[in-house]
Design a protein around this motif. Structure first.
Motif, PDB file in Angstrom:
ATOM      1  N   HIS A   1       2.932   3.561   5.750  1.00  0.00           N
ATOM      2  CA  HIS A   1       3.618   2.284   5.492  1.00  0.00           C
ATOM      3  C   HIS A   1       4.797   2.444   4.529  1.00  0.00           C
ATOM      4  O   HIS A   1       5.766   1.705   4.606  1.00  0.00           O
ATOM      5  CB  HIS A   1       2.635   1.255   4.917  1.00  0.00           C
TER       6      HIS A   1
ATOM      7  N   HIS B   1       0.872  -1.191   0.000  1.00  0.00           N
ATOM      8  CA  HIS B   1       0.000   0.000   0.000  1.00  0.00           C
ATOM      9  C   HIS B   1       0.898   1.227   0.000  1.00  0.00           C
ATOM     10  O   HIS B   1       1.878   1.275   0.754  1.00  0.00           O
ATOM     11  CB  HIS B   1      -0.859  -0.068   1.274  1.00  0.00           C
TER      12      HIS B   1
ATOM     13  N   GLU C   1       0.266   4.348   0.927  1.00  0.00           N
ATOM     14  CA  GLU C   1       0.072   5.447   1.889  1.00  0.00           C
ATOM     15  C   GLU C   1       1.317   5.553   2.784  1.00  0.00           C
ATOM     16  O   GLU C   1       1.924   4.549   3.179  1.00  0.00           O
ATOM     17  CB  GLU C   1      -1.203   5.250   2.722  1.00  0.00           C
TER      18      GLU C   1
HETATM   19 FE1  FEO Z   1      -4.064   3.521   4.268  1.00  0.00          FE
HETATM   20 FE2  FEO Z   1      -2.403   2.570   7.113  1.00  0.00          FE
HETATM   21  O1  FEO Z   1      -2.653   3.468   5.495  1.00  0.00           O
END
Ligand code: FEO
Length: 396
Positions: free
Chosen positions: A86, A81, A83
């Protein structure tokens, strides 16, 4: 309060970070119990891989954990992911391990290039069902779009039967053990997380759930909150939350400035309860947005209470209505109760804000000034309308 590496299985280690102090996510989601950014190190016989990074504020802890495990060479960083909570530490990891490739799908790679300026030659692209051998450990990749962004995927470690799900099945919860202690508290944290992060994508989460349920999973290892050694605990909860069933409940977010709307809400709650309907009022000046989001997971109806401020909806109510619209709960019915002084268009404004939700708007109760006898009768009519509709849609 830093935690060192924790062994989960032979050659599998948690190397993430607990964020005990964080109280807001995306600058609006409350985190009463902090959160964690779970990163996992997999040591194969030939290759070493890291599953997800951590928030950039915690990248030092990740690097120290890798050092503590004596990681001199890292072949892959799997990014499930893009974002930044992470991925934000990935540039630092790439700098420390110049041979490492970021393993991810094309959509995630594109986002990582935009967000973190990772160069093209640092990527190894994978697609649905692709495998990556580490030597005695094999990774499989499955695309799970909209859990939580369009590029999200999960990674399955075949030999150890561990499913790394990043945001999916997560919980914003900092704990001193990485393994789940299943119970009401964890269920509440996981439900809060589902409500705030996953609920808008309920239908795609449902498809993702079917996909991961076909795998033979021993552990579910998300990148927020604890690792589930009993996957059915969280899988069963998700099946319930993403299902179409609604509960005989009315959620009532409201604000009252001088007592008129409060009186309406108070009387209305009593009439709902008399009809056997659970009422959940939320005074928006005092409520935690996450508690409201959790209540929206199951409720059949949402009734919004507002006074008129000048010629429109109270700003706090408008904010809450916008959040309801963003979270897209499965409520089948909406309505409004409100009080005004001289005139305006707050019903239309609220309907416009909620436009797009697939719910029937039941005739609202709108009162001039402090409620009179006829207004209380109208509240009883609204309670009757709701009861009639709940009898059609709520499974007993
Ligand atoms: Fe969608 Fe934990 O980030």
């Amino acid at each position: 309060m830093q935690m060192g590496p924790i062994r989960m299985a032979p050659g599998v280690y948690w190397v993430g970070s607990m964020d005990w102090d964080r109280r807001l996510f995306d600058e609006f989601i409350p985190l009463p119990d902090g959160t964690s950014y779970n990163s996992y190190l997999l040591k194969g016989e030939e290759k070493v891989a890291l599953i997800d990074g951590v928030d950039p504020t915690k990248e030092g802890e990740l690097m120290e954990n890798l050092e503590a495990l004596g990681v001199k060479r890292l072949d892959y960083i799997v990014s499930n992911h893009a974002e930044q909570d992470h991925s934000g530490a990935i540039p630092r990891v790439l700098e420390a391990y110049p041979e490492a490739k970021v393993v991810t799908n094309a959509k995630c790679a594109s986002l990582l290039k935009d967000l973190l300026h990772i160069p093209d030659d640092r990527f190894l692209l994978v697609g649905e069902g692709d495998e990556l051998a580490l030597g005695g450990k094999t990774l499989e990749f499955y695309l799970t779009p909209w859990a939580h962004w369009p590029e999200t995927m999960v990674t399955y470690l075949k030999e150890d039967r561990i499913l790394f799900t990043c945001d999916l099945f997560g919980a914003h919860l900092a704990t001193s053990s990485i393994f789940a202690e299943e119970g009401d508290r964890l269920l509440d944290d996981a439900k809060r997380y589902y409500a705030e992060i996953m609920m808008p994508f309920r239908m795609t989460i449902r498809r993702n759930l079917e996909k991961v349920s076909k795998l033979d999973v021993g552990f579910i290892a998300p990148s927020h909150g604890p690792v589930y050694r009993n996957p059915s605990f969280i899988l069963d909860a998700y099946r319930d939350w993403v299902g179409d069933d609604v509960k005989n409940e009315v959620v009532i977010p409201y604000v009252s400035m001088h007592g008129s709307t409060r009186k309406l809400v108070s009387y209305f709650v009593g009439k709902l309860v008399e009809r056997g309907i659970k009422a959940k009022p939320f005074n928006l000046t005092k409520s935690d947005l996450g508690e409201l989001a959790m209540a929206l997971v199951d409720a059949a109806t949402v009734v919004i209470g507002t006074p008129m401020v000048l010629t429109g909806v109270h700003p706090l109510v408008l904010y809450a209505a916008y959040v309801v619209k963003l979270l897209r709960p499965k409520a089948r019915f909406l309505s409004m109760i409100g009080s005004y002084g001289w005139g305006g268009r707050f019903v239309e404004q609220l309907q416009e804000t909620l436009k797009g939700l697939k719910a029937e708007f039941i005739k609202p109760v709108i009162v001039k000034g402090y409620p009179r006898e006829d207004d209380f009768k109208e509240l009883e009519r609204l309670a009757d309308d709701i009861k009639e509709r709940h009898e059609l849609v709520v499974k007993r």
